[in-house]
Design a protein around this motif. Structure first.
Motif, PDB file in Angstrom:
ATOM      1  N   SER A  86     -44.115   7.412  11.443  1.00  0.00           N
ATOM      2  CA  SER A  86     -44.429   7.966  12.768  1.00  0.00           C
ATOM      3  C   SER A  86     -44.782   6.823  13.706  1.00  0.00           C
ATOM      4  CB  SER A  86     -45.548   9.004  12.695  1.00  0.00           C
ATOM      5  OG  SER A  86     -46.740   8.430  12.227  1.00  0.00           O
ATOM      6  N   ALA A 114     -39.026  14.491   3.576  1.00  0.00           N
ATOM      7  CA  ALA A 114     -38.016  13.430   3.726  1.00  0.00           C
ATOM      8  C   ALA A 114     -37.717  12.774   2.378  1.00  0.00           C
ATOM      9  CB  ALA A 114     -38.497  12.388   4.736  1.00  0.00           C
ATOM     10  N   SER A 157     -44.236  16.289   6.213  1.00  0.00           N
ATOM     11  CA  SER A 157     -42.936  15.802   6.714  1.00  0.00           C
ATOM     12  C   SER A 157     -42.433  14.632   5.866  1.00  0.00           C
ATOM     13  CB  SER A 157     -43.071  15.335   8.170  1.00  0.00           C
ATOM     14  OG  SER A 157     -43.615  16.355   8.961  1.00  0.00           O
ATOM     15  N   TYR A 158     -43.356  13.779   5.471  1.00  0.00           N
ATOM     16  CA  TYR A 158     -43.035  12.613   4.635  1.00  0.00           C
ATOM     17  C   TYR A 158     -42.434  13.065   3.298  1.00  0.00           C
ATOM     18  CZ  TYR A 158     -44.099   8.173   2.166  1.00  0.00           C
ATOM     19  OH  TYR A 158     -44.045   7.005   1.465  1.00  0.00           O
ATOM     20  N   LEU A 163     -39.717   8.317   6.005  1.00  0.00           N
ATOM     21  CA  LEU A 163     -40.074   8.749   7.353  1.00  0.00           C
ATOM     22  C   LEU A 163     -41.381   8.080   7.774  1.00  0.00           C
ATOM     23  CD1 LEU A 163     -38.977  10.842   9.477  1.00  0.00           C
ATOM     24  CD2 LEU A 163     -40.738  12.394   8.611  1.00  0.00           C
ATOM     25  N   GLU A 190     -35.298  14.634   0.556  1.00  0.00           N
ATOM     26  CA  GLU A 190     -33.940  14.426   1.080  1.00  0.00           C
ATOM     27  C   GLU A 190     -33.425  13.020   0.780  1.00  0.00           C
ATOM     28  OE1 GLU A 190     -32.039  16.827   2.521  1.00  0.00           O
ATOM     29  OE2 GLU A 190     -33.702  18.117   1.881  1.00  0.00           O
ATOM     30  N   ASP A 212     -35.018   2.123   3.363  1.00  0.00           N
ATOM     31  CA  ASP A 212     -35.741   2.185   2.084  1.00  0.00           C
ATOM     32  C   ASP A 212     -35.834   0.799   1.449  1.00  0.00           C
ATOM     33  OD1 ASP A 212     -33.186   1.827   1.138  1.00  0.00           O
ATOM     34  OD2 ASP A 212     -33.269   3.494  -0.306  1.00  0.00           O
ATOM     35  N   TYR A 262     -34.876   9.938   1.963  1.00  0.00           N
ATOM     36  CA  TYR A 262     -35.091   8.854   2.929  1.00  0.00           C
ATOM     37  C   TYR A 262     -36.569   8.720   3.262  1.00  0.00           C
ATOM     38  CZ  TYR A 262     -35.226  12.529   6.569  1.00  0.00           C
ATOM     39  OH  TYR A 262     -35.549  13.624   7.318  1.00  0.00           O
ATOM     40  N   ARG A 275     -36.995   7.634  11.291  1.00  0.00           N
ATOM     41  CA  ARG A 275     -36.422   7.388   9.972  1.00  0.00           C
ATOM     42  C   ARG A 275     -36.388   5.883   9.733  1.00  0.00           C
ATOM     43  NH1 ARG A 275     -31.342  10.553   7.427  1.00  0.00           N
ATOM     44  NH2 ARG A 275     -31.025   9.244   5.600  1.00  0.00           N
ATOM     45  N   TYR A 294     -41.518  10.982  15.214  1.00  0.00           N
ATOM     46  CA  TYR A 294     -41.186  10.572  13.843  1.00  0.00           C
ATOM     47  C   TYR A 294     -39.944   9.706  13.831  1.00  0.00           C
ATOM     48  CZ  TYR A 294     -44.698  13.856  12.247  1.00  0.00           C
ATOM     49  OH  TYR A 294     -45.887  14.483  12.012  1.00  0.00           O
TER      50      TYR A 294
END
Lengths: 173, 383
Positions: free
Chosen positions: A57, A48, A44-45, A55, A51, A88, A53, A85, A83
């Motif tokens: 948890s 992201a 999942s990280y 992520l 994409e 950064d 961004y 967001r 999870y």
């Protein structure tokens, strides 16, 4: 101790003794090849990152938000299945100036690894990355930094989708 | 030192040929969660010490110990990794309890074989780098040499080896954990591509991914925590010398020694009478026969004919690999032995579902670390 000894007793070996086969040894090169299934948390990280961004948890029991996201809480062993967001941006926790490269070459301009505590994550939770657009002498613990991303079309779902972190211009500076 | 040690919880993840949906950590976590729930313990407060079984060269990570704690609930607690088979890990856990260092221990073993992209080359690095590896032979030649000599010395036939593969593939059909069950007939196990004659591919196990966690406890703690403890009566292990040039090719004396060590601890003089069922290494079909003989569960050279006669089927006198073995479940690298201990525990507790054996109270699990090793371990478990 040994620096004071000019001539060691015995028969010295030179490199040519090996290359000319006077001393026998076997040379072999390894070809180990691995993959790492990234799974739910790290997968999942990476998705992201692709994409553009960050992520993390969240553990409801410990009320901690960690990055990168994990499927299990290290502290209480409960599942970490929510999870979040994150920004950064973050703060340098510690850094070093490295004058020897990954493949053991000496360099004059140091590489700049740093641990960056990410905004929105619990204290002490951050990303290990490199710093850029900054002079080594200007870096300090507590410095605010921001991710510099690869262009979207070049991102592939890897930690290198972030090129480096650069200082955020502080007001008045 | 006298306190007995019990298995109070077991958990697993898998087994399957590939597991791209889970990282190795998540695979381990799934097994750990189940084991702790089964044992009724909180790993953060009630498990004193953790043992993980892993070989850095298989993991692709140096000093793999570092990557173990989180997913086992072992962060900031005593944890160590041993390079060995799962049964070596179990023996280590037993010693931790017996010495009084810990009252409750979790032991983990796993396989992410699908992620080891150059597994035959990794295996080849177990060969002697100076004497053997320069010949550049696929490591399965060692199984071919051993199988040939074993058949030569004992008169065991290829059909008898095939009977092992048929039995284990069929047993696996009753095991929801098994990845390679099949309703084979003898011809299926006698045909197919050669690997290293007389070994053919259909008599060699394929790899699988999976993880197993076992929770051990001292007698005092077990009686508090568990209403159905399974007791570890004995744990033995042994290695032979590595030489391919001068080993006893037709026998596996290190397995006999490992078994003797476990039988001695368990007070077993006559294993043929005492052991009611066994889970033995069948990385290759012929190995099950060799191992049964080395364990003293039948006479030398008898295992093949006894298998043909059905003695080792689930309804036979000595059921062997009711789980499906490595041929039926998939070979789990160094977790293979642990998958066998798991099966023995499930059978003893009456939790083995469609493959449940009738009236079993004492079982044996045995492991072998694969070619080119002469490394094995034996664990005896009882109600």
């Amino acid at each position: 101790m040994t620096s004071k000894i000019k001539n060691f007793p015995g028969t010295p070996l030179s490199e040519s003794d090996f290359t000319e086969g006077k001393v026998l040894s076997i040379h072999d090169e390894m070809r180990p090849q691995f993959a790492w299934d990234t799974g739910i948390g790290i997968g999942s990280y990476l998705a992201a990152l692709k994409e553009g961004y960050l992520l993390g948890s969240h553990c409801k029991t410990c009320e901690k938000t960690v990055i990168p996201p994990r499927t299990v809480c290290e502290w209480c062993f409960d599942p970490m299945d929510s999870y979040v967001r994150l920004e950064d941006t973050g703060t340098i926790n510690t850094f070093s100036l490295c004058y020897v490269t990954w493949d053991v070459q000496r360099i004059t301009e140091p590489e700049l690894p740093a641990v960056i505590e990410i905004d929105g994550a619990s204290p002490l939770h951050g990303i290990l990355h490199k710093l850029g657009e900054v002079k080594p002498e200007d870096i300090h613990i507590g410095m605010k930094v921001q991710a510099v991303w690869k262009p979207a079309e070049e991102r592939e779902g890897a930690i290198t989708d972030i090129l480096y972190f650069k200082p955020i211009k502080e007001a008045g500076s | 030192m006298s306190e007995r040690v019990a298995v109070i919880g077991v958990g697993w993840s898998g087994y399957r040929p590939v597991s791209p949906e889970l990282s190795y950590k998540e695979l381990m976590y799934e097994a750990a969660v189940k084991a702790y729930a089964d044992a009724g313990v909180d790993p953060r407060t009630e498990v004193d010490s953790f043992v993980s079984v892993a070989e850095d060269f298989i993991e692709g990570t140096s000093i793999f110990d570092e990557y173990v704690p989180d997913q086992l609930g072992a962060a900031l607690k005593p944890v160590h990794t041993i390079p060995g088979d799962g049964l070596h890990g179990l023996a280590t856990g037993v010693m931790l309890v017996k010495t009084g260092q810990a009252h409750v221990v979790a032991v983990e073993a796993h396989s992410k074989a699908s992620n080891v992209l150059s597994l035959p080359e990794i295996t080849a690095y177990a060969q002697d780098p100076v004497l053997n590896r320069p010949l550049k032979l696929n490591s399965e030649f060692i199984a071919g040499l051993e199988m040939h000599r074993y058949m030569h010395e004992t008169g065991t036939s290829l059909e008898q080896c095939a009977a092992v593969a048929v039995k284990n593939k069929r047993n696996a059909l009753n095991n929801p954990l098994a990845a390679y069950g099949a309703n084979w007939i003898l011809d299926d196990a006698l045909n197919g591509p050669q690997l290293a004659w007389p070994l053919i591919k259909s008599q060699a196990s394929d790899h699988a991914d999976g993880a197993i966690v076992v929770v051990l406890a001292s007698e005092t703690r077990a009686k508090v925590l568990s209403d159905r403890p399974v007791w570890v009566l004995g744990a033995g292990w042994c290695n032979g010398a590595p030489s391919l040039e001068s080993r006893e090719w037709g026998t596996v004396p290190y397995i006999t020694k490992a078994a003797d060590m476990a039988y001695r601890q368990a007070g077993i003089d006559n294993p043929k009478e005492a052991i009611k069922f066994a889970e033995v290494d069948d990385t290759y079909a012929y190995k099950e026969l060799m191992h049964l003989e080395a364990l003293g569960l039948c006479g030398r050279g008898e295992a093949g004919s006894l298998t043909e006669e059905g003695m080792t089927k689930t309804d036979g006198k000595l059921p062997v690999n009711a789980s499906g073995g490595s041929l039926g479940m998939g070979h789990l690298l160094d977790a293979s032995g642990m998958s066998r201990a798991l099966e023995v525990v499930l059978q003893l507790r009456g939790n083995a579902g469609d493959r449940q054996l009738a009236e079993v109270d004492i079982g044996l699990a045995q492991s072998w670390r694969g070619v080119p090793t002469t490394s094995g371990a034996v664990v005896i478990l009882a109600n």
